[in-house]
Scaffold this active site. Structure first.
Site, PDB file in Angstrom:
ATOM      1  CE  LYS A  36       4.573  -3.359   3.812  1.00  0.00           C
ATOM      2  NZ  LYS A  36       4.462  -3.306   2.335  1.00  0.00           N
ATOM      3  N   GLY A  69       0.813  -1.204   0.000  1.00  0.00           N
ATOM      4  CA  GLY A  69       0.000   0.000   0.000  1.00  0.00           C
ATOM      5  C   GLY A  69       0.851   1.260   0.000  1.00  0.00           C
ATOM      6  CB  SER A  70       0.464   4.526  -1.637  1.00  0.00           C
ATOM      7  OG  SER A  70       0.725   3.996  -2.925  1.00  0.00           O
ATOM      8  N   GLY A  71       1.601   5.264   1.103  1.00  0.00           N
ATOM      9  CA  GLY A  71       1.542   5.917   2.403  1.00  0.00           C
ATOM     10  C   GLY A  71       2.721   5.605   3.289  1.00  0.00           C
ATOM     11  CG  HIS A  72       3.667   2.146   4.146  1.00  0.00           C
ATOM     12  ND1 HIS A  72       3.072   2.460   5.358  1.00  0.00           N
ATOM     13  CD2 HIS A  72       2.878   1.184   3.578  1.00  0.00           C
ATOM     14  CE1 HIS A  72       1.993   1.721   5.515  1.00  0.00           C
ATOM     15  NE2 HIS A  72       1.844   0.948   4.448  1.00  0.00           N
ATOM     16  CG  HIS A 107      -1.302  -0.632   7.337  1.00  0.00           C
ATOM     17  ND1 HIS A 107      -0.635  -1.800   7.643  1.00  0.00           N
ATOM     18  CD2 HIS A 107      -1.067  -0.395   6.025  1.00  0.00           C
ATOM     19  CE1 HIS A 107      -0.031  -2.259   6.561  1.00  0.00           C
ATOM     20  NE2 HIS A 107      -0.273  -1.428   5.570  1.00  0.00           N
ATOM     21  CG  ASP A 153       0.781  -6.373   1.087  1.00  0.00           C
ATOM     22  OD1 ASP A 153      -0.364  -5.908   1.124  1.00  0.00           O
ATOM     23  OD2 ASP A 153       1.804  -5.669   1.145  1.00  0.00           O
TER      24      ASP A 153
END
Length: 333
Positions: free
Chosen positions: A105, A54-57, A220, A110
């Site tokens: 991960k 996921g994006s945001g990391h 998250h 995922d």
């Protein structure tokens, strides 16, 4: 909510377009499929490495595409797994004839989507694919997103070490073996001073009073082990170090230490925290062979930090020291 965005729906697409504009010498970005590639593919006959999530990391994972690390990274929507079609497209595109390693991960979506993509590519082309799943978070055994430990900070170290092994021309079996050895030798623990705010939600993911902190958070915004009153950095460091050392694989080798920011804590505070961690490790007789301090696997605008320790052998240290040239990590190249 105050964020530097154009629209909630376009955050990831716009960010990827920005990455392409900022790093045309290093990256090629498929903005439509949300895949980041090396601008110059590695030579034929070398193992390729694909990761994503996921994006945001950021900078994980797209910021670690380049010489000495990843060949491609698949960007899901914020805190959402990439879909199998993304992963299969990336895998097929980067294969140089020596097989592809997936670094994943340990989050249910995922793992499932990378597995599906591996089956799709293998059926279509016969490409040999190996998978290493990172699961290093000592805070919780199971969570809303996982069965078993969450994959967090050790992912950065695995991507660097595996990337160097692939760059050196090692076989897929050898690259996967050193990635697995690195993953199993690492443990992590994080904490938060504030929650993060997902643009689509428009409000903090959880409520954290001004005088409290969350110990053991996930990347998250998942809650951790417990909440405490805000404490001095020395006490917070101890709450991260102690549970990691309790579960770190035993041995007389030193460690690679990553003191990672969650996105909103300044380097002034991160270096201060690392100083406290270093004192505790020295007192425990744990030698730090290599260290890294900064924002490497973040949680949007969360204030806080995480600590990752990897018990590193000489091979792992040599691969860690090897040249790397990516937007998010660069030395010796």
């Amino acid at each position: 909510m105050k964020k530097l965005i154009n629209s909630v729906d376009g955050v990831v697409t716009d960010a990827l377009a920005g990455m392409a504009a900022a790093h045309p010498d290093r990256l090629r970005v498929d903005v439509d499929q949300h895949i980041v590639y090396r601008a110059t593919p590695k030579e034929d006959g070398k193992v390729a490495i694909v990761s994503g999530g996921g994006s945001g990391h950021e900078p994980l994972h797209g910021g670690f595409v380049g010489f000495g690390m990843l060949d491609a990274a698949c960007a899901g929507e914020i805190f959402t797994s990439p879909v199998p079609d993304q992963v299969s497209a990336a895998t097929a595109a980067v294969d140089r004839g020596a097989g592809v390693l997936h670094i994943v991960k340990n989050y249910t979506g995922d793992v499932m989507n990378f597995d599906m993509a591996a089956e799709m590519v293998a059926a279509e082309s016969g490409t040999e694919i190996a998978t290493v799943v990172t699961a290093d978070d000592v805070a919780v055994e199971d969570s809303l997103y996982t069965a078993g430990r969450r994959g967090v900070g050790v992912t950065v170290i695995v991507e660097k070490i595996a990337g160097a092994a692939a760059e050196a021309g090692r076989s897929l079996a050898d690259v996967a073996a050193v990635a697995k050895r690195t993953s199993e030798a690492g443990r992590s623990m994080g904490m938060a001073l504030t929650s993060c705010t997902v643009p689509a939600n428009g409000k903090p993911s959880f409520d954290l009073p001004e005088d409290e902190m969350e110990i053991g958070i996930g990347i998250h915004g998942e809650p951790g082990r417990h909440r405490d009153k805000i404490a001095p950095a020395s006490e917070i460091a101890k709450q991260l170090v102690d549970p990691i050392l309790a579960e770190l694989p035993e041995g007389d080798r030193g460690v690679i230490a990553l003191l990672n920011g969650m996105g909103a804590s300044p380097l002034l505070e991160l270096y201060l925290m690392y100083g406290e961690v270093a004192k505790l490790l020295d007192a425990a007789g744990v030698k730090v062979e290599r260290s890294l301090v900064g924002n490497y696997i973040t949680s949007l605008d969360m204030a806080g930090c995480s600590l990752t320790l990897v018990r590193a052998d000489e091979d792992m240290l040599g691969l860690w020291d090897a040249p790397v040239n990516t937007p998010g990590l660069r030395w010796g190249a």
